[in-house]
Design an enzyme around this catalytic site. Structure first.
Site, PDB file in Angstrom:
ATOM      1  N   HIS A  34       0.825  -1.211   0.000  1.00 38.51           N
ATOM      2  CA  HIS A  34       0.000   0.000   0.000  1.00 38.51           C
ATOM      3  C   HIS A  34       0.856   1.256   0.000  1.00 38.51           C
ATOM      4  O   HIS A  34       0.517   2.259   0.621  1.00 38.51           O
ATOM      5  CB  HIS A  34      -0.978   0.000   1.188  1.00 38.51           C
ATOM      6  CG  HIS A  34      -2.125  -0.940   0.950  1.00 38.51           C
ATOM      7  ND1 HIS A  34      -3.141  -0.666   0.080  1.00 38.51           N
ATOM      8  CD2 HIS A  34      -2.379  -2.180   1.450  1.00 38.51           C
ATOM      9  CE1 HIS A  34      -3.989  -1.690   0.051  1.00 38.51           C
ATOM     10  NE2 HIS A  34      -3.547  -2.629   0.868  1.00 38.51           N
ATOM     11  N   ALA A 129      -6.839 -14.880  -4.081  1.00 31.38           N
ATOM     12  CA  ALA A 129      -5.825 -15.044  -3.038  1.00 31.38           C
ATOM     13  C   ALA A 129      -4.886 -13.855  -2.957  1.00 31.38           C
ATOM     14  O   ALA A 129      -3.976 -13.817  -2.142  1.00 31.38           O
ATOM     15  CB  ALA A 129      -5.027 -16.318  -3.287  1.00 31.38           C
ATOM     16  N   GLU A 166      -7.565  -1.712 -15.464  1.00 31.98           N
ATOM     17  CA  GLU A 166      -8.122  -2.032 -14.144  1.00 31.98           C
ATOM     18  C   GLU A 166      -8.763  -0.787 -13.508  1.00 31.98           C
ATOM     19  O   GLU A 166      -9.831  -0.859 -12.916  1.00 31.98           O
ATOM     20  CB  GLU A 166      -7.000  -2.588 -13.250  1.00 31.98           C
ATOM     21  CG  GLU A 166      -7.476  -2.986 -11.897  1.00 31.98           C
ATOM     22  CD  GLU A 166      -7.305  -4.450 -11.586  1.00 31.98           C
ATOM     23  OE1 GLU A 166      -6.676  -5.184 -12.363  1.00 31.98           O
ATOM     24  OE2 GLU A 166      -7.819  -4.863 -10.529  1.00 31.98           O
ATOM     25  N   ASP A 178       1.299  -4.410  -9.185  1.00 35.97           N
ATOM     26  CA  ASP A 178       1.028  -5.773  -9.640  1.00 35.97           C
ATOM     27  C   ASP A 178       1.338  -5.929 -11.123  1.00 35.97           C
ATOM     28  O   ASP A 178       1.989  -6.886 -11.549  1.00 35.97           O
ATOM     29  CB  ASP A 178      -0.441  -6.138  -9.394  1.00 35.97           C
ATOM     30  CG  ASP A 178      -0.826  -6.011  -7.938  1.00 35.97           C
ATOM     31  OD1 ASP A 178       0.082  -5.876  -7.096  1.00 35.97           O
ATOM     32  OD2 ASP A 178      -2.035  -6.040  -7.639  1.00 35.97           O
ATOM     33  N   TYR A 228     -10.362  -0.914  -0.425  1.00 33.61           N
ATOM     34  CA  TYR A 228      -9.132  -0.411  -1.038  1.00 33.61           C
ATOM     35  C   TYR A 228      -9.323   1.043  -1.475  1.00 33.61           C
ATOM     36  O   TYR A 228      -8.519   1.914  -1.162  1.00 33.61           O
ATOM     37  CB  TYR A 228      -8.795  -1.288  -2.249  1.00 33.61           C
ATOM     38  CG  TYR A 228      -7.490  -0.972  -2.921  1.00 33.61           C
ATOM     39  CD1 TYR A 228      -6.347  -1.687  -2.600  1.00 33.61           C
ATOM     40  CD2 TYR A 228      -7.385   0.029  -3.883  1.00 33.61           C
ATOM     41  CE1 TYR A 228      -5.143  -1.418  -3.227  1.00 33.61           C
ATOM     42  CE2 TYR A 228      -6.192   0.309  -4.505  1.00 33.61           C
ATOM     43  CZ  TYR A 228      -5.076  -0.419  -4.179  1.00 33.61           C
ATOM     44  OH  TYR A 228      -3.878  -0.138  -4.794  1.00 33.61           O
TER      45      TYR A 228
HETATM   46  C1  GLA Z   1      -3.308  -4.497  -4.608  1.00 33.08           C
HETATM   47  C2  GLA Z   1      -3.139  -3.420  -5.685  1.00 33.08           C
HETATM   48  C3  GLA Z   1      -1.699  -2.913  -5.757  1.00 33.08           C
HETATM   49  C4  GLA Z   1      -1.180  -2.528  -4.377  1.00 33.08           C
HETATM   50  C5  GLA Z   1      -1.474  -3.627  -3.354  1.00 33.08           C
HETATM   51  C6  GLA Z   1      -1.111  -3.217  -1.960  1.00 33.08           C
HETATM   52  O1  GLA Z   1      -2.603  -5.646  -4.959  1.00 33.08           O
HETATM   53  O2  GLA Z   1      -3.500  -3.935  -6.952  1.00 33.08           O
HETATM   54  O3  GLA Z   1      -1.613  -1.825  -6.649  1.00 33.08           O
HETATM   55  O4  GLA Z   1      -1.703  -1.305  -3.963  1.00 33.08           O
HETATM   56  O5  GLA Z   1      -2.842  -4.012  -3.361  1.00 33.08           O
HETATM   57  O6  GLA Z   1       0.234  -3.006  -1.834  1.00 33.08           O
END
Ligand code: GLA
Length: 392
Positions: A34, A129, A166, A178, A228
């Site tokens: 995060h 997951a 996304e 990611d 989120y």
């Molecule tokens: C998810 C989001 C990422 C990142 C993580 C937390 O995986 O897709 O962009 O913010 O949470 O680190």
């Protein structure tokens, strides 16, 4: 697996196909959680588990998609004309929104969509997951289009267009971690990525006899979308408050000490805790990468543990099951460090465990977790792999 995929491909798209194989890994984030959406550093790596695809151009001018994981009830592909890809589709085959989002993003950046494309997917990443199955299918789709239609998109662009998919099409305001990790991964290396500048470097992950073990709490991280986005809003409010007295562009422009001095400016204590997490986690991620490169696994592991504590107490994205998994691991001899990984609200922990103790770790953590929560954990031992692309 590819053999079964070719067989399925023949059945779904017609048997005389010469489809080409592609693979995208999932990712595990070692530390720096995060922080990506606050302009900080992350330290993820691409893992052995991921999504395979077989793909080729078609002469129908349409996009045709089939998932061996989700489409068992169908004997024909989902199909759509490019012009009709305008917004997220409801309905039972909702997984298609990830590739559709990518195609929509690609259409705004690349010209010649002269051919249709057929893609068959099969993934071995556990669903829900938090190991980035969505980023994997997005980046995989971007790379397939780039290769088959000759767009020549590089890995960073593939990640950015996938993030755009996304954010704008699927509606999850994720950061870049990611997509970047699954696109730019490198065998046996973690990526230290500065998410505000996109500068990155590869750090060799030399764990000696130690192993990376991912433990799935099997709590599906379903709240992740709304919660989120809420965390991001809280950070934005903290940033706006701080900006009244100090000109910064993102929270991670601040050091922990600077944030401390400015803490009085943040009106809501909850928002302050969110900011404290982002800023301290950014420092931990950088220190952890340095420690790993210096071979100081003890410090690396302690920083992983501290990351979990901050995600639990400041950022509030763990759930009791993840806290239990982490605490059990911290107490287990042979564990270097353990923390939740990914967005949170369920999903997995990542632990660095002595190779010789891995079986005992799985037995002990598995049975204690079940005793304490009534749930079964699943364990994945993984290596670190290259990013998405064509395979042979
Ligand atoms: C998810 C989001 C990422 C990142 C993580 C937390 O995986 O897709 O962009 O913010 O949470 O680190």
């Amino acid at each position: 697996m590819l053999e079964e995929m070719y067989e399925a491909y023949g059945k779904i798209f017609g048997s005389d196909s010469v489809a080409e194989p592609f693979f995208s890994p999932g990712r595990v984030n070692l530390i720096g959680e995060h922080t990506d959406h606050e302009g900080g550093c992350v330290f993820p790596c691409a893992i052995d588990y991921g999504i395979y695809a077989l793909a080729q151009k078609n002469s129908l001018g349409k996009l045709r998609l089939y998932s061996m994981n989700f489409d068992g009830d169908y004997d024909s592909p989902f199909e759509i004309e490019y012009d009709r890809i305008t917004e997220k589709l409801p309905g039972p085959r909702s997984w298609v929104n990830y590739p559709l989002g990518v195609v929509s993003a690609l259409r705004s950046h690349c010209n010649s969509f002269l051919h249709g494309v057929d893609i068959l997917y099969y993934g071995n990443l556990p669903d829900g997951a938090g190991l980035s199955s969505s980023a994997a299918i997005e980046v995989l789709t971007a790379k397939i289009f780039s290769e088959l239609l000759g767009f020549g998109i590089d890995g960073v662009k593939a990640a950015l267009y996938s993030q755009e998919a996304e954010n704008n099409f699927v509606g999850m305001r994720c950061g870049i971690m990611d997509q970047f990790a699954v696109s730019m991964g490198k065998k046996n290396h973690a990526i230290l990525l500065n998410c505000s500048t996109l500068e990155y470097s590869y750090a060799p992950v030399q764990l000696g006899t130690k192993k990376i073990i991912i433990t799935n709490s099997n709590v599906p991280h379903s709240l992740v979308g709304s919660e989120y986005n809420l965390r991001r809003q809280q950070c934005e409010k903290a940033l706006a408050d701080i900006k009244r007295v100090r000109d910064i562009s993102c929270l991670c422009d601040l050091t922990v000490n600077e944030l401390d001095e400015l803490s009085y400016t943040v009106k809501d204590p909850v928002n302050l805790r969110r900011a404290v997490h982002a800023v301290s986690e950014n420092e931990r991620a950088k220190r952890a990468a340095d420690s790993l490169m210096a071979g100081d696994l003890l410090t690396f592991g302690r920083l992983m543990n501290a990351s979990h504590v901050s995600l639990r107490d400041n950022y509030a994205v763990t759930v009791p099951e993840l806290d239990i998994l982490a605490s059990l691991a911290w107490e287990f001899p042979g564990v270097i460090g353990s923390r939740m990984t990914g967005g949170g609200f369920g999903g997995c922990t990542v632990s660095i465990v002595d190779g010789e103790r891995v079986n005992d770790f799985k037995n002990h953590i598995g049975s204690e977790y079940e005793r304490l929560t009534g749930r079964k954990a699943s364990f994945y031992e993984t290596g670190i792999t290259d990013g998405a692309g064509r395979i042979s």
